[in-house]
Design a protein around this motif. Structure first.
Motif, short mmCIF file in Angstrom:
data_model
loop_
_atom_site.label_atom_id
_atom_site.label_comp_id
_atom_site.label_asym_id
_atom_site.label_seq_id
_atom_site.Cartn_x
_atom_site.Cartn_y
_atom_site.Cartn_z
N PHE A 195 -2.58 -4.13 -13.40
CA PHE A 195 -3.24 -4.52 -12.15
C PHE A 195 -4.45 -5.41 -12.40
N ALA A 249 -1.12 0.93 -16.65
CA ALA A 249 -1.12 0.58 -15.22
C ALA A 249 -2.40 -0.15 -14.85
N ILE A 294 3.13 -7.19 -5.31
CA ILE A 294 3.05 -6.25 -6.43
C ILE A 294 4.38 -6.21 -7.18
N LEU A 323 5.44 2.10 -11.63
CA LEU A 323 4.81 1.24 -10.63
C LEU A 323 5.83 0.74 -9.61
N ALA A 335 3.25 -5.35 -0.83
CA ALA A 335 4.32 -4.73 -1.61
C ALA A 335 5.15 -5.77 -2.35
N ASP A 382 -1.26 0.97 -1.45
CA ASP A 382 -2.14 0.68 -2.58
C ASP A 382 -2.50 1.94 -3.35
N ASN A 383 -1.69 2.99 -3.23
CA ASN A 383 -1.93 4.24 -3.95
C ASN A 383 -0.77 4.51 -4.90
N LEU A 384 -1.09 4.98 -6.10
CA LEU A 384 -0.08 5.31 -7.09
C LEU A 384 -0.05 6.82 -7.29
N SER A 417 6.72 4.37 -7.54
CA SER A 417 5.76 5.40 -7.13
C SER A 417 4.50 4.84 -6.47
N LEU A 418 4.56 3.60 -6.02
CA LEU A 418 3.43 3.02 -5.30
C LEU A 418 3.66 3.14 -3.80
N TYR A 419 2.65 3.62 -3.07
CA TYR A 419 2.71 3.71 -1.62
C TYR A 419 1.54 2.90 -1.07
N LEU A 457 -7.31 -0.81 -10.26
CA LEU A 457 -6.70 0.50 -10.03
C LEU A 457 -7.72 1.54 -10.50
#
Length: 232
Positions: free
Chosen positions: A98, A94, A49, A67, A46, A74-76, A70-72, A105
């Motif tokens: 990345f 996006a 990123i 980004l 985290a 490694d998921n957007l 709303s990133l959790y 992504l």
């Protein structure tokens, strides 16, 4: 793709047994990249990123904001309410951001046929099959065809099937509920209030509940199966 600074690699030492686990022959090695499974790995990911996307704050302000919020892991999970083309531009930006970090992504999903068409026409990474009806997002099932959300109550049903009437079981059940958005807040509130009431009786963890508490516990359990039919 995340490297470990030279001065920090001694904290990630491990034994390597090249000869089928023969303890007499081993090497001491160090991780040069952030490994999966280490307690600090999610934080390092985290932080990296956040550091990386900060470079695009001025040139891609809207994509940066998405980004950044709303990133959790490694998921957007994001979208656009403005237009299909805007959503396409955001996804494309996006991917490029990345890509600059050598991260891919990929595997996009949407409830918009128009956006899916744009992704396919422009070869935007991997696009999920159009026939796929649902996607699980942070414990919530998203139906892509009719754009509705529902909770998966099956794990909860399996848990309470054979539970006893005790403080331990009530707490175990309350902790099992994962309702990130709060779709079933009134339902969750009842079991939390019940847990508070049980605590006031100063019962042991595995002590049988009183008749009154037992009735409240069973009354709460009985409609759990209806959660599978609830859509939002």
């Amino acid at each position: 793709m995340i490297g470990i600074a030279e001065e920090d690699r001694d904290y990630l030492r491990f034994f390597w047994f090249p000869n089928d686990g023969d303890a007499e022959f081993y090497k001491t090695m160090r991780m040069n990249r952030v490994p999966f499974g280490v307690t600090l790995s999610p934080f390092v990911l985290a932080a990296m990123i956040k550091f990386h996307i900060r470079k695009y704050k001025e040139d891609y302000r809207e994509t940066f904001e998405i980004l950044n919020t709303s990133l959790y892991v490694d998921n957007l999970f994001a979208g656009s309410s403005k237009s299909t083309n805007k959503a396409f531009d955001l996804s494309k930006n996006a991917i490029e951001i990345f890509k600059d970090a050598n991260m891919n992504l990929r595997t996009f999903q949407t409830n918009s046929k128009e956006l899916r068409k744009l992704w396919n026409e422009n070869s935007v990474s991997d696009v999920g099959e159009s026939g796929e009806r649902s996607l699980k997002v942070l414990g919530i099932i998203w139906n892509l065809n009719n754009d509705t959300f529902k909770l998966d109550a099956q794990p909860l049903l399996e848990l309470i099937k054979n539970l006893k009437n005790s403080k331990r079981c009530v707490l175990k059940t309350a902790a099992k509920i994962f309702d990130l958005i709060g779709f079933i807040s009134p339902f969750v509130l009842i079991i939390k209030c019940l847990m508070q009431e049980i605590w006031e009786y100063d019962l042991g963890w595995d002590e049988q509940l009183s008749t009154e508490l037992k009735n409240k516990w069973e009354t709460w359990r009985s409609p759990v199966g209806l959660l599978n039919d609830s859509k939002h």
